[in-house]
Design a protein around this motif. Structure first.
Motif, PDB file in Angstrom:
ATOM      1  N   PHE A 104       0.906  -1.283  -0.317  1.00 47.24           N
ATOM      2  CA  PHE A 104       0.219   0.072   0.031  1.00 47.24           C
ATOM      3  C   PHE A 104       0.695   1.318  -0.075  1.00 47.24           C
ATOM      4  CE2 PHE A 104      -2.392   3.040   2.955  1.00 47.24           C
ATOM      5  CZ  PHE A 104      -3.769   3.186   1.624  1.00 47.24           C
ATOM      6  N   MET A 105       2.162   0.805   0.621  1.00 42.95           N
ATOM      7  CA  MET A 105       2.535   2.406   0.664  1.00 42.95           C
ATOM      8  C   MET A 105       3.182   2.514  -0.282  1.00 42.95           C
ATOM      9  SD  MET A 105       1.742   4.073   3.608  1.00 42.95           S
ATOM     10  CE  MET A 105       1.143   2.924   4.827  1.00 42.95           C
ATOM     11  N   GLN A 106       3.656   1.252  -1.546  1.00 43.82           N
ATOM     12  CA  GLN A 106       4.157   1.566  -2.706  1.00 43.82           C
ATOM     13  C   GLN A 106       3.335   2.942  -3.192  1.00 43.82           C
ATOM     14  OE1 GLN A 106       5.735  -1.964  -4.022  1.00 43.82           O
ATOM     15  NE2 GLN A 106       7.648  -1.081  -3.588  1.00 43.82           N
ATOM     16  N   PHE A 107       1.797   2.025  -3.778  1.00 42.07           N
ATOM     17  CA  PHE A 107       0.665   2.439  -4.284  1.00 42.07           C
ATOM     18  C   PHE A 107      -0.277   3.587  -4.202  1.00 42.07           C
ATOM     19  CE2 PHE A 107       1.959  -1.619  -6.258  1.00 42.07           C
ATOM     20  CZ  PHE A 107       2.471  -1.177  -7.312  1.00 42.07           C
ATOM     21  N   SER A 117       0.227   6.782  -3.458  1.00 38.73           N
ATOM     22  CA  SER A 117       0.517   7.844  -4.514  1.00 38.73           C
ATOM     23  C   SER A 117       0.011   8.483  -5.623  1.00 38.73           C
ATOM     24  CB  SER A 117       2.363   8.328  -3.832  1.00 38.73           C
ATOM     25  OG  SER A 117       3.368   7.616  -4.873  1.00 38.73           O
ATOM     26  N   ASN A 118       0.027   6.920  -6.794  1.00 38.95           N
ATOM     27  CA  ASN A 118      -0.790   6.748  -7.271  1.00 38.95           C
ATOM     28  C   ASN A 118      -2.096   7.136  -7.659  1.00 38.95           C
ATOM     29  OD1 ASN A 118      -2.357   5.326  -9.785  1.00 38.95           O
ATOM     30  ND2 ASN A 118      -0.574   4.802 -10.415  1.00 38.95           N
ATOM     31  N   ILE A 119      -2.491   8.201  -8.921  1.00 34.83           N
ATOM     32  CA  ILE A 119      -3.473   9.052  -9.149  1.00 34.83           C
ATOM     33  C   ILE A 119      -4.599   8.180  -8.580  1.00 34.83           C
ATOM     34  CG2 ILE A 119      -3.335   9.207 -11.420  1.00 34.83           C
ATOM     35  CD1 ILE A 119      -4.151  12.172  -9.442  1.00 34.83           C
ATOM     36  N   TYR A 120      -4.530   6.922  -9.511  1.00 35.73           N
ATOM     37  CA  TYR A 120      -6.269   6.049  -8.979  1.00 35.73           C
ATOM     38  C   TYR A 120      -6.498   5.220  -8.503  1.00 35.73           C
ATOM     39  CZ  TYR A 120      -5.454   6.929 -14.276  1.00 35.73           C
ATOM     40  OH  TYR A 120      -5.695   8.160 -15.443  1.00 35.73           O
ATOM     41  N   PHE A 123      -9.762   5.703  -3.361  1.00 31.34           N
ATOM     42  CA  PHE A 123      -9.659   5.960  -1.835  1.00 31.34           C
ATOM     43  C   PHE A 123     -10.460   6.995  -1.301  1.00 31.34           C
ATOM     44  CE2 PHE A 123      -6.331   2.194  -1.122  1.00 31.34           C
ATOM     45  CZ  PHE A 123      -6.541   2.078   0.005  1.00 31.34           C
ATOM     46  N   LYS A 124     -10.571   7.791  -2.389  1.00 35.55           N
ATOM     47  CA  LYS A 124     -11.489   9.337  -1.849  1.00 35.55           C
ATOM     48  C   LYS A 124     -13.103   8.539  -1.964  1.00 35.55           C
ATOM     49  CE  LYS A 124     -11.647  13.571  -3.017  1.00 35.55           C
ATOM     50  NZ  LYS A 124     -11.244  14.224  -4.672  1.00 35.55           N
ATOM     51  N   GLY A 125     -12.900   7.138  -2.690  1.00 35.44           N
ATOM     52  CA  GLY A 125     -14.443   6.627  -2.947  1.00 35.44           C
ATOM     53  C   GLY A 125     -14.844   6.066  -1.568  1.00 35.44           C
ATOM     54  N   ILE A 126     -13.581   5.062  -1.219  1.00 30.78           N
ATOM     55  CA  ILE A 126     -13.487   4.391   0.157  1.00 30.78           C
ATOM     56  C   ILE A 126     -13.498   4.984   0.887  1.00 30.78           C
ATOM     57  CG2 ILE A 126     -11.971   3.145   1.083  1.00 30.78           C
ATOM     58  CD1 ILE A 126     -10.763   1.649  -1.595  1.00 30.78           C
ATOM     59  N   GLY A 186     -12.002   9.126 -11.759  1.00 25.34           N
ATOM     60  CA  GLY A 186     -11.341   9.132 -12.575  1.00 25.34           C
ATOM     61  C   GLY A 186     -11.336   9.732 -14.086  1.00 25.34           C
ATOM     62  N   LEU A 187     -12.634   9.266 -14.310  1.00 20.03           N
ATOM     63  CA  LEU A 187     -13.243   8.677 -15.089  1.00 20.03           C
ATOM     64  C   LEU A 187     -14.067  10.175 -16.021  1.00 20.03           C
ATOM     65  CD1 LEU A 187     -14.259   5.209 -16.770  1.00 20.03           C
ATOM     66  CD2 LEU A 187     -12.557   6.407 -17.253  1.00 20.03           C
TER      67      LEU A 187
END
Lengths: 181, 193
Positions: A97-100, A102-105, A110-113, B190-191
């Motif tokens: 998780f720490m690696q990913f 910063s990935n925008i998707y 996570f904004k939804g989660i 995203g979309l």
């Protein structure tokens, strides 16, 4: 025997998603039906104890059943068994998780989660509320707990200790037959 | 020495959380939030909510999952072990005591009274955490800056859809709630946006 305890609770820890209450049927299946470590009555007793003591129900029941089967060693092994899968899985996931994060998707997801998790917490409160006795005392306590913590007027621990003392006083008056409320 | 201090603090903090949690995993969230934010163990409230999401969607007891998560973030594998041991230890000791000497524990009038006071208060406390989390995740504000509220249709839409889903299908497993809201987040932010 101790090894079987460990392994059984390891499996229970590995295959139950969603915490304590999801575990109850599994524990019943193994500890009561398959291995006959405890009787049905003891099983119900454990749940009553688990609900009236602090801490996760999974740990409570593993400790109790382990103790019944082979004393201190048994409870240590059962508790270790039920916790170990979580520790291993979470360590793997958090490294990932720490690696990913910063990935925008991943951030979009996570904004939804986060909204979903808020709803889970809200639903937990609604569900626990339904299980309470419905009387004036209960309503007052809910409102007090809600308002104190909404504005962080008192630390959670103090709220719990004080409400426990109020509950004991209330219970003693009730047992004496005085109509307090 | 510094590592030892961190491990010790993780153990003590989660021991405290273990002692004061009545009523399962969700009852733990208010105290964890308070401690973790006070100690600066997460960057912000959003990161803590992410940890909760992952702890809800992985197997095993929520309490052990969230403690492992925070412990690992502070001090690696050792941190994970000390935090989990801390949260497990109180239940372990209390149950050992009950199983060997105090079998009628659940019928004791002091225990019954204590829980009569604690259970409703905890429900109120969890409601307050829900309100704070909703303010944070849907409106990105805290309770103290309600006047700055702005209506973000995207997160409100996700809230309405997911909340309706959990009300229609009440026994839905947390992992599906996390999955659906994650997919909605991905699609909408995203979309579309």
């Amino acid at each position: 025997m101790v090894l079987r305890l460990f392994w059984t609770f390891f499996k229970i820890g590995l295959f139950t998603f969603g915490g304590g209450y999801a575990m109850i049927p599994f524990i019943h299946q193994y500890a009561v039906e398959k291995y006959k470590w405890i009787t049905d009555e003891e099983f119900l007793n454990i749940i009553a104890i688990a609900e009236s003591t602090p801490g996760p129900i999974a740990i409570n029941s593993a400790t109790y059943i382990g103790h019944k089967v082979s004393g201190l060693k048994g409870s240590a092994m059962a508790t270790l068994g039920v916790s170990l899968p979580s520790i291993i899985i979470i360590v793997l996931i958090s490294a990932f998780f720490m690696q990913f994060k910063s990935n925008i998707y991943v951030e979009y997801a996570f904004k939804g989660i986060r909204v979903g998790v808020s709803i889970l917490v809200l639903n937990a409160a609604i569900r626990m509320n339904k299980k309470l006795e419905k009387n004036f005392f209960t309503y007052i306590m809910i409102v007090v707990g809600f308002s104190l913590l909404l504005f962080e007027l008192l630390p959670v621990i103090w709220v719990i200790i004080i409400s426990g003392i109020i509950g004991i006083v209330y219970q003693i008056f009730k047992l004496r037959g005085d109509d307090l409320v | 020495m510094i590592l030892f201090d961190i491990l010790f603090e993780l153990f003590i903090t989660f021991f405290k959380v273990g002692v004061f949690t009545f009523g399962g995993g969700y009852a733990m969230i208010p105290l964890i939030t308070e401690e973790v934010i006070k100690k600066g163990w997460t960057e912000n409230a959003s990161e803590l909510i992410d940890f909760i999401a992952i702890s809800e969607s992985t197997p095993g007891p929520f309490a052990v999952n969230i403690s492992t998560f925070i412990g690992f973030n502070q001090a690696g594998v050792l941190g994970a072990i000390f935090a989990s041991l801390g949260v497990i230890m109180p239940s372990f000791l209390i149950i050992l005591f009950i199983a060997s000497v105090f079998k009628k524990f659940a019928d004791n009038k002091f225990v019954v009274g204590f829980l009569k006071g604690v259970k409703p208060v905890i429900v109120g406390v969890i409601f307050s955490v829900a309100v704070k989390f909703i303010l944070k995740s849907v409106f990105d504000i805290s309770i103290y800056d309600l006047s700055k509220i702005s209506l973000e249709w995207a997160s409100i839409l996700i809230f309405v859809i997911v909340f309706a889903m959990t009300r229609v299908k009440k026994k839905i497993h947390p992992i599906y709630v996390v999955l659906v809201s994650g997919i909605l987040g991905l699609l909408i932010y995203g979309l579309i946006l």
